[in-house]
Design an enzyme around this catalytic site. Structure first.
Site, short mmCIF file in Angstrom:
data_model
loop_
_atom_site.label_atom_id
_atom_site.label_comp_id
_atom_site.label_asym_id
_atom_site.label_seq_id
_atom_site.Cartn_x
_atom_site.Cartn_y
_atom_site.Cartn_z
N GLU A 36 -17.32 -66.21 -12.88
CA GLU A 36 -17.46 -66.63 -11.47
C GLU A 36 -16.45 -65.88 -10.64
O GLU A 36 -15.32 -65.65 -11.08
CB GLU A 36 -17.12 -68.13 -11.32
CG GLU A 36 -18.25 -69.06 -11.58
CD GLU A 36 -17.85 -70.51 -11.32
OE1 GLU A 36 -16.87 -70.77 -10.59
OE2 GLU A 36 -18.51 -71.39 -11.89
N LYS A 191 -43.75 -35.96 -1.59
CA LYS A 191 -43.40 -36.57 -2.89
C LYS A 191 -44.28 -37.78 -3.15
O LYS A 191 -44.58 -38.53 -2.24
CB LYS A 191 -41.92 -36.99 -2.83
CG LYS A 191 -41.45 -37.88 -3.96
CD LYS A 191 -40.01 -38.36 -3.73
CE LYS A 191 -39.95 -39.74 -3.11
NZ LYS A 191 -38.59 -40.32 -3.07
N ASP A 217 -30.86 -36.51 2.33
CA ASP A 217 -31.45 -37.80 1.98
C ASP A 217 -30.36 -38.86 2.11
O ASP A 217 -29.18 -38.53 2.23
CB ASP A 217 -32.01 -37.76 0.55
CG ASP A 217 -33.15 -38.75 0.34
OD1 ASP A 217 -33.43 -39.56 1.26
OD2 ASP A 217 -33.77 -38.72 -0.73
N GLY A 224 -34.01 -37.92 -9.60
CA GLY A 224 -35.35 -37.35 -9.76
C GLY A 224 -35.88 -36.73 -8.47
O GLY A 224 -36.34 -35.57 -8.46
C1 R5P Z 1 -36.21 -43.04 -1.25
O1 R5P Z 1 -36.97 -43.34 -0.34
C2 R5P Z 1 -34.78 -42.70 -1.02
O2 R5P Z 1 -34.56 -42.15 0.23
C3 R5P Z 1 -34.28 -41.76 -2.11
O3 R5P Z 1 -35.03 -40.55 -2.02
C4 R5P Z 1 -34.45 -42.34 -3.47
O4 R5P Z 1 -33.92 -43.64 -3.52
C5 R5P Z 1 -33.76 -41.48 -4.51
O5 R5P Z 1 -33.98 -42.03 -5.76
P1 R5P Z 1 -33.95 -41.15 -7.07
O6 R5P Z 1 -32.68 -40.34 -7.04
O7 R5P Z 1 -33.96 -42.16 -8.20
O8 R5P Z 1 -35.19 -40.30 -7.09
#
Ligand code: R5P
Length: 311
Positions: A36, A191, A217, A224
């Site tokens: 906790e 994508k 991003d 990935g």
């Molecule tokens: C998705 O909409 C986000 O903006 C990122 O592109 C995503 O969360 C990245 O995740 P990962 O690195 O597992 O592909």
């Protein structure tokens, strides 16, 4: 104004405190034997304007509970105003129902933070702008784009750049960065994600041949999305691919994936405390976010404009 931190990213909290030339509030945020969370604030906070700095990053549930319990402790100690400072807002990606009988966890977490007693929220690059509306309290969403743009211009200038969004959802973010890079042209990676954690590039919209591509991003999780996008861009003839990401979630073997990828460099901010592996990687560089958050805290405390930080 006083600053309090949980255990999610103490280095960032100290850097924000240094920027503001303030000490962190004396407190212990620890565990009972059964795990906790227990919080004890060791100094008077009555009447204070309190900022609780806590990313709800891995371990997300523990860090979220620390945040909620810190807010509760402050409310019961008669702080005048409590701002939840969320450099990284975990659960943000669960912002809609992806299918029948699924939750909208981002809304639930927003409700929990508000119910605990937060009066305001300060976040950085929320996964989607509309998450601001999940909170029925004032919510400032800071953008890392100016910090990133300054770094790009200092390192490589804006010549021959192409800003690339790794998915359709990130186009607004990519366009905002492109504007700061002397209106660099924009490309989009189309994508498809059939399952969480697995994505596939379908197509690239835009001519990237010979260009130095800047992928932008909000989150790198498994890596990935980013590594697939970098491969696809190199296959389409890009001269180089560098990525700028706000939140380095980097779960599982993401760092190894980045190390072995076509990326020239991955630049992340420290909204999430970087792991040893991330710090040791020669492909990963970390941009400090504390000055941006510190300045926003100062402006909130002074009741001055936060949005003008981005003019
Ligand atoms: C998705 O909409 C986000 O903006 C990122 O592109 C995503 O969360 C990245 O995740 P990962 O690195 O597992 O592909």
């Amino acid at each position: 104004m006083k600053l309090l931190t949980g255990n999610s990213n103490p280095a960032l909290a100290r850097a924000i405190a240094d920027y503001l030339e303030l000490p962190l509030t004396e407190a212990s945020v620890r565990r009972f034997a059964d795990e906790e969370v227990f919080v004890e604030i060791h100094e008077n906070v009555r009447g204070e304007d309190m900022f609780v700095i806590q990313s709800t990053s891995f371990p997300a549930n523990d860090n979220l509970m620390e945040l909620l319990i810190c807010i509760d402790a402050l409310r019961r100690a008669s702080a005048t105003r409590i701002t939840a400072v969320l450099p990284y807002f975990g659960y943000a990606r669960q912002d809609r129902k992806p299918g029948p009988r699924t939750p909208i966890s981002a809304k639930l977490v927003a409700n929990l933070i508000t119910t605990a007693g937060a009066d305001r929220v300060l976040a950085v690059d929320l996964h989607a702008g509309q998450i601001q509306g999940f909170f029925d309290i004032p919510t400032d969403n800071l953008y890392a784009a100016p910090v990133m743009a300054a770094d790009i211009l200092e390192r490589s200038g804006s010549d021959n750049l192409m800003v690339v969004s790794p998915d359709v959802g990130g186009v607004v973010r990519a366009r905002a960065l492109a504007r700061r890079l002397d209106n660099a042209p924009l490309a989009i990676v189309d994508k498809r994600r059939d399952k969480p954690g697995q994505s596939e590039v379908q197509n690239i919209i835009g001519e990237v041949r010979g260009r130095n591509c800047i992928l932008i991003d909000d989150i790198i999780d498994s890596g990935g999305t980013l590594c697939n996008a970098a491969d696809a861009l190199m296959e389409a003839g890009a001269a180089s691919v560098t990525a700028y990401l706000t939140h380095g979630v980097l779960s599982g073997s993401a760092v190894e994936r980045v190390n072995g990828s076509a990326l020239k460099e991955l630049v992340i901010t420290d909204t999430i405390q970087p792991t040893e592996a991330a710090r040791a990687s020669s492909k990963i560089r970390i941009l400090p976010i504390a000055p941006l958050i510190g300045e926003a805290i100062r402006r909130i405390a002074d009741e001055s404009s936060v949005s003008s930080l981005f003019d």
